[in-house]
Design a protein around this motif. Structure first.
Motif, PDB file in Angstrom:
ATOM      1  N   HIS A   1      42.099 -28.258  23.111  1.00  0.00           N
ATOM      2  CA  HIS A   1      41.214 -27.151  23.608  1.00  0.00           C
ATOM      3  C   HIS A   1      42.686 -26.240  24.625  1.00  0.00           C
ATOM      4  O   HIS A   1      43.083 -27.176  25.249  1.00  0.00           O
ATOM      5  N   TYR A   2      42.546 -24.943  24.787  1.00  0.00           N
ATOM      6  CA  TYR A   2      43.612 -24.081  25.634  1.00  0.00           C
ATOM      7  C   TYR A   2      42.308 -23.363  26.639  1.00  0.00           C
ATOM      8  O   TYR A   2      41.772 -22.455  26.380  1.00  0.00           O
ATOM      9  N   GLY A   3      42.154 -23.938  27.725  1.00  0.00           N
ATOM     10  CA  GLY A   3      40.967 -23.260  28.178  1.00  0.00           C
ATOM     11  C   GLY A   3      39.427 -23.412  27.608  1.00  0.00           C
ATOM     12  O   GLY A   3      39.177 -24.577  26.969  1.00  0.00           O
ATOM     13  N   ARG A   4      38.993 -22.324  27.285  1.00  0.00           N
ATOM     14  CA  ARG A   4      37.704 -22.308  26.096  1.00  0.00           C
ATOM     15  C   ARG A   4      38.243 -22.134  25.439  1.00  0.00           C
ATOM     16  O   ARG A   4      37.245 -22.060  24.374  1.00  0.00           O
ATOM     17  N   HIS A   5      39.752 -22.190  24.724  1.00  0.00           N
ATOM     18  CA  HIS A   5      39.853 -21.268  23.571  1.00  0.00           C
ATOM     19  C   HIS A   5      40.125 -22.875  22.325  1.00  0.00           C
ATOM     20  O   HIS A   5      40.518 -23.585  22.798  1.00  0.00           O
ATOM     21  N   GLU A   6      39.082 -23.469  21.717  1.00  0.00           N
ATOM     22  CA  GLU A   6      38.864 -24.077  21.037  1.00  0.00           C
ATOM     23  C   GLU A   6      40.275 -24.127  20.134  1.00  0.00           C
ATOM     24  O   GLU A   6      39.200 -23.410  18.558  1.00  0.00           O
TER      25      GLU A   6
ATOM     26  N   GLY B   1      47.248 -17.892  13.932  1.00  0.00           N
ATOM     27  CA  GLY B   1      46.343 -18.554  14.584  1.00  0.00           C
ATOM     28  C   GLY B   1      45.461 -19.603  14.470  1.00  0.00           C
ATOM     29  O   GLY B   1      44.487 -20.144  15.250  1.00  0.00           O
ATOM     30  N   SER B   2      45.918 -20.134  13.293  1.00  0.00           N
ATOM     31  CA  SER B   2      44.550 -20.810  12.473  1.00  0.00           C
ATOM     32  C   SER B   2      45.394 -22.263  13.009  1.00  0.00           C
ATOM     33  O   SER B   2      43.745 -22.979  13.439  1.00  0.00           O
ATOM     34  N   GLY B   3      45.935 -22.605  13.994  1.00  0.00           N
ATOM     35  CA  GLY B   3      46.494 -23.816  14.796  1.00  0.00           C
ATOM     36  C   GLY B   3      47.142 -25.042  14.474  1.00  0.00           C
ATOM     37  O   GLY B   3      47.808 -25.810  14.857  1.00  0.00           O
ATOM     38  N   LYS B   4      48.232 -24.313  13.880  1.00  0.00           N
ATOM     39  CA  LYS B   4      49.274 -25.170  12.480  1.00  0.00           C
ATOM     40  C   LYS B   4      50.358 -25.544  13.227  1.00  0.00           C
ATOM     41  O   LYS B   4      50.720 -26.619  13.389  1.00  0.00           O
ATOM     42  N   SER B   5      50.780 -24.600  14.068  1.00  0.00           N
ATOM     43  CA  SER B   5      51.658 -25.160  14.997  1.00  0.00           C
ATOM     44  C   SER B   5      51.584 -26.202  16.244  1.00  0.00           C
ATOM     45  O   SER B   5      52.161 -27.188  16.641  1.00  0.00           O
ATOM     46  N   THR B   6      49.894 -26.094  16.421  1.00  0.00           N
ATOM     47  CA  THR B   6      49.550 -26.553  17.753  1.00  0.00           C
ATOM     48  C   THR B   6      49.216 -28.240  16.671  1.00  0.00           C
ATOM     49  O   THR B   6      49.038 -29.071  17.858  1.00  0.00           O
ATOM     50  N   LEU B   7      48.442 -28.162  16.046  1.00  0.00           N
ATOM     51  CA  LEU B   7      48.462 -29.416  15.394  1.00  0.00           C
ATOM     52  C   LEU B   7      49.749 -30.544  14.922  1.00  0.00           C
ATOM     53  O   LEU B   7      50.300 -31.290  15.440  1.00  0.00           O
TER      54      LEU B   7
ATOM     55  N   ASP C   1      58.394 -26.903  11.395  1.00  0.00           N
ATOM     56  CA  ASP C   1      57.678 -25.738  12.334  1.00  0.00           C
ATOM     57  C   ASP C   1      57.877 -24.410  11.358  1.00  0.00           C
ATOM     58  O   ASP C   1      59.082 -23.875  12.084  1.00  0.00           O
ATOM     59  N   GLU C   2      57.114 -23.731  10.432  1.00  0.00           N
ATOM     60  CA  GLU C   2      57.862 -22.563   9.960  1.00  0.00           C
ATOM     61  C   GLU C   2      58.787 -23.136   9.943  1.00  0.00           C
ATOM     62  O   GLU C   2      59.698 -21.520  10.381  1.00  0.00           O
ATOM     63  N   PRO C   3      59.823 -23.056   8.830  1.00  0.00           N
ATOM     64  CA  PRO C   3      61.866 -23.083   9.351  1.00  0.00           C
ATOM     65  C   PRO C   3      62.606 -22.104   9.120  1.00  0.00           C
ATOM     66  O   PRO C   3      63.705 -22.222   8.859  1.00  0.00           O
TER      67      PRO C   3
ATOM     68  N   THR D   1      54.659 -24.176   6.913  1.00  0.00           N
ATOM     69  CA  THR D   1      55.320 -23.144   6.037  1.00  0.00           C
ATOM     70  C   THR D   1      54.369 -21.889   5.271  1.00  0.00           C
ATOM     71  O   THR D   1      53.267 -21.941   5.204  1.00  0.00           O
ATOM     72  N   HIS D   2      54.974 -20.685   4.994  1.00  0.00           N
ATOM     73  CA  HIS D   2      54.328 -19.886   4.218  1.00  0.00           C
ATOM     74  C   HIS D   2      54.930 -19.773   3.174  1.00  0.00           C
ATOM     75  O   HIS D   2      54.904 -18.860   2.163  1.00  0.00           O
ATOM     76  N   GLU D   3      56.141 -20.520   2.542  1.00  0.00           N
ATOM     77  CA  GLU D   3      56.652 -20.303   1.436  1.00  0.00           C
ATOM     78  C   GLU D   3      55.543 -21.133   0.084  1.00  0.00           C
ATOM     79  O   GLU D   3      56.065 -22.541   0.394  1.00  0.00           O
TER      80      GLU D   3
END
Ligand SMILES: Nc1ncnc2c1ncn2[C@@H]1O[C@H](COP(=O)(O)OP(=O)(O)OP(=O)(O)O)[C@@H](O)[C@H]1O
Length: 257
Positions: free
Chosen positions: A27-32, A54-60, A178-180, A210-212
């Motif tokens: 969570h970041y504050g209320r944002h899960e 924004g799907s949480g890939k980098s956070t993971l 992370d998205e190299p 990645t987006h590749e």
């Protein structure tokens, strides 16, 4: 001090997975941002993670080497629970090479010094040993002739290959990317992907956001599609990319492929 290995259920005699994530929430504050992630990376496997912005890939990824602290859940690196307070995080991080979208090189240091600094400070290698390993890894990424150059004088693709060499020079057990290639001009992407492909062929355990999609299909052993902080679908890359089962995966792939 290193925490004792925890005992998630495994087949008797099965090797310990490189990375295990169970019920991970962030969570970041209320944002899960992460809403209960489960997945595993076996030693020698290349797992690619795709999904919308924004799907949480980098956070993971950042949770996996504890650049971010999970709110709850379990993360095991080579069987060691990295959320356990007794775990030596410096030891865990030293097993994980991390490559970011922005190359994060020291601009005031030459390429060679960028590679020897952490070896000297973290691995406590002698200067001669650090230089020798730096030269070996620069040769591996095709940049032997750039050891005296400063980052600003290199292309983005060359800088990213230096960043990969720097991570490799620490002799990690696994690499997180992370998205190299996202910050690179299109014509520079191929050289970086080629280095990553070679690493994969040598058996390096890799987790790659990645987006590749071509890389994911060709090099990945496993593909994870994330959306809205959950794993929506996962499987063999060719299966997920060619025959997505979930409507959210279909919708995402129809936009990017
Ligand atoms: N430090 C932070 N504080 C607050 N919110 C954050 C923080 N880091 C990330 N977020 C939010 O978490 C969500 C997931 O971000 P994350 O960077 O993990 O997504 P992503 O899938 O990697 O996206 P992209 O493909 O654009 O990099 C986003 O809504 C982002 O704004």
């Amino acid at each position: 001090m290193t925490a004792e290995q925890t005992s998630l259920p495994r087949e008797p005699g099965a090797p310990v997975p490189a990375i295990q994530v169970r019920g991970l929430h962030k969570h970041y504050g209320r944002h899960e941002v992460l809403q209960g992630i489960d997945f595993q990376v076996d030693a020698g496997q290349v797992v690619c993670v795709i999904g919308p912005s924004g799907s949480g890939k980098s956070t993971l990824l950042r949770c996996v080497n504890r650049l971010e602290e999970p709110t709850s859940g379990e993360i095991l690196i080579e069987g060691i629970d990295i959320c356990d307070r007794r775990t030596d995080l410096d030891d865990i991080r030293s097993r994980i090479g991390m490559v970011f979208q922005q190359f994060n090189l020291f601009p005031h240091l030459s390429v060679l010094k960028n590679l020897t600094l952490a070896q000297r400070n973290v691995r406590r290698r002698s200067k001669d040993e650090a230089v020798e390993i730096a030269r070996q890894t620069l040769a591996k990424v095709g940049l032997s002739d750039k050891e005296s150059a400063y980052p600003a004088h290199l292309s983005g693709g060359q800088q990213q290959r230096v960043a990969i060499a720097r991570a490799l020079s620490m002799n990690p057990d696994m690499m997180l990317f992370d998205e190299p290639t996202s910050a690179l001009d299109p014509e520079l992407v191929g050289d970086v992907l080629a280095v990553m492909k070679e690493l994969a062929q040598e058996g390096m355990t890799m987790m790659v956001v990645t987006h590749e999609m071509g890389f994911a299909r060709e090099v990945g052993d496993h593909l994870v599609f994330m959306d809205g902080g959950v794993v929506v679908e996962e499987g063999r890359p060719a299966d997920v990319l060619s025959h997505p089962q979930h409507e959210r995966t279909q919708s995402f792939l129809s936009k990017v492929l």
